[in-house]
Motif scaffolding. Structure first.
Motif, mmCIF file in Angstrom:
data_model
loop_
_atom_site.group_PDB
_atom_site.id
_atom_site.type_symbol
_atom_site.label_atom_id
_atom_site.label_comp_id
_atom_site.label_asym_id
_atom_site.label_seq_id
_atom_site.Cartn_x
_atom_site.Cartn_y
_atom_site.Cartn_z
ATOM 1 N N UNK A 163 0.819 -1.211 0.000
ATOM 2 C CA UNK A 163 0.000 0.000 0.000
ATOM 3 C C UNK A 163 0.857 1.267 0.000
ATOM 4 N N UNK A 164 2.110 1.127 0.393
ATOM 5 C CA UNK A 164 2.973 2.306 0.487
ATOM 6 C C UNK A 164 3.453 2.793 -0.881
ATOM 7 N N UNK A 165 3.244 1.979 -1.921
ATOM 8 C CA UNK A 165 3.665 2.412 -3.256
ATOM 9 C C UNK A 165 2.805 3.585 -3.719
ATOM 10 N N UNK A 166 3.379 4.385 -4.578
ATOM 11 C CA UNK A 166 2.615 5.477 -5.186
ATOM 12 C C UNK A 166 1.414 4.901 -5.929
ATOM 13 N N UNK A 167 0.293 5.604 -5.868
ATOM 14 C CA UNK A 167 -0.960 5.080 -6.379
ATOM 15 C C UNK A 167 -0.878 4.715 -7.859
ATOM 16 N N UNK A 168 -0.257 5.556 -8.647
ATOM 17 C CA UNK A 168 -0.160 5.284 -10.087
ATOM 18 C C UNK A 168 0.699 4.053 -10.367
ATOM 19 N N UNK A 169 1.740 3.878 -9.558
ATOM 20 C CA UNK A 169 2.612 2.707 -9.722
ATOM 21 C C UNK A 169 1.851 1.447 -9.351
ATOM 22 N N UNK A 170 1.120 1.499 -8.227
ATOM 23 C CA UNK A 170 0.310 0.345 -7.811
ATOM 24 C C UNK A 170 -0.717 -0.006 -8.868
ATOM 25 N N UNK A 171 -1.358 1.011 -9.411
ATOM 26 C CA UNK A 171 -2.385 0.775 -10.424
ATOM 27 C C UNK A 171 -1.789 0.111 -11.667
ATOM 28 N N UNK A 172 -0.588 0.534 -12.035
ATOM 29 C CA UNK A 172 0.065 -0.040 -13.208
ATOM 30 C C UNK A 172 0.408 -1.508 -12.987
ATOM 31 N N UNK A 173 0.948 -1.818 -11.791
ATOM 32 C CA UNK A 173 1.281 -3.197 -11.489
ATOM 33 C C UNK A 173 0.037 -4.076 -11.414
ATOM 34 N N UNK A 174 -1.006 -3.583 -10.800
ATOM 35 C CA UNK A 174 -2.253 -4.348 -10.699
ATOM 36 C C UNK A 174 -2.850 -4.607 -12.079
ATOM 37 N N UNK A 175 -2.759 -3.626 -12.936
ATOM 38 C CA UNK A 175 -3.254 -3.796 -14.303
ATOM 39 C C UNK A 175 -2.438 -4.855 -15.054
#
Length: 285
Positions: free
Chosen positions: A24-36
């Protein structure tokens, strides 16, 4: 002045992406990219393996890990089939396939390289045979010829033990064939990473070159390198360029390099600082 550079290799990094934790500590855009990316890979695997038991198939695919960049040789296609069998839930075929592939690799190496060693005592034990089911003979021979790296020889012996427990009749296999299959697959992946890597610290590669591996000049006549590594390489100078094409990379290297011999350390310096030197290895002020 030129050196051989590895260009042809096989790689599948999807499992590594699936196994990557996304805190959860990752930047939101980075998390979203990885999840995608994870979702796309999962959807691709469902399409590839089918929707029945799809979550178990994804779990199994992730369990065996990503393939490391591997030179194109005599193991790539069968290794994919073994991995796919495990991911599909066909654990016993994956187990027997992994063990058989280990034996096949040993056979290929002995048959392909033995003519380089006609003056050795080991050659007298293998020159008449067309195939080998005695793993100890094959491993010991390749080890004596300095073909197998020590760690690869050790991993082959561990795979041999798995093979003997699994292929020879053993009632316990009925109870643990999935675990044995996973163990065998991970074992042969270690062997491929150690012996057939397109990127690594193998003694035939120049240390410290960024982005790709170049073959040491002193290893160009090494039997394993000559027969297995060099067919996956192009000979290039330090000013070569690459252009991405649909089916891989295209190499551009039309410079007229000086006809001089340089050390591997000097070549690495040229690769690291290509703008400091011209094609004749003269320092540009």
């Amino acid at each position: 002045m030129k050196r051989y550079k590895v260009f042809n290799f096989d790689f599948d990094g999807r499992a590594e992406i699936l196994n990557q934790e996304i805190p959860d500590t990752w930047e939101q855009s980075v998390r979203a990219n990885w999840l995608e990316n994870k979702q796309k890979i999962q959807e691709g695997l469902i399409s590839e393996f089918g929707s029945i038991n799809c979550f178990q198939k994804i779990k199994d695919f992730s369990e065996i890990g990503s393939d490391q960049p591997s030179l194109i040789a005599f193991h790539n296609n069968f290794m994919k089939q073994v991995s796919y069998a495990y991911s599909f839930g066909s654990y016993y075929p994956a187990l027997t396939g992994a063990c058989s592939l280990g034996e096949r690799i040993l056979n290929h190496l002995v048959l392909r390289l033995r003519d380089y060693f006609k003056d050795t005592a080991e050659y007298q034990k293998v020159y008449r045979k067309k195939s080998f089911d005695n793993w100890d003979l094959a491993i010991n021979t390749l080890e004596a010829w300095d073909i197998l790296l020590p760690e690869a020889a050790e991993q082959f012996r561990e795979l041999k033990d798995i093979r003997n427990k699994s292929i020879h009749f053993n009632p316990e296999v009925d109870l643990n064939y999935k675990d044995s299959a996973l163990q065998a697959i991970l074992q042969i992946k270690k062997i491929i990473k150690i012996q057939f890597s397109g990127f690594g610290t193998q003694p035939w590669y120049i240390d410290g070159t960024k982005g790709a591996c170049f073959v040491r000049k002193s290893f160009e006549d090494n039997p394993f390198v000559k027969e297995i590594v060099l067919p996956n390489c192009y000979k290039v100078g330090h000013l070569h360029k690459l252009e991405r094409e649909r089916n891989g990379w295209r190499v551009f290297d039309e410079h007229e390099y000086a006809d001089i011999e340089i050390t591997d350390d000097q070549f690495r310096e040229l690769i690291e600082n290509p703008t400091k030197y011209d094609a004749s290895n003269n320092l540009i002020e």
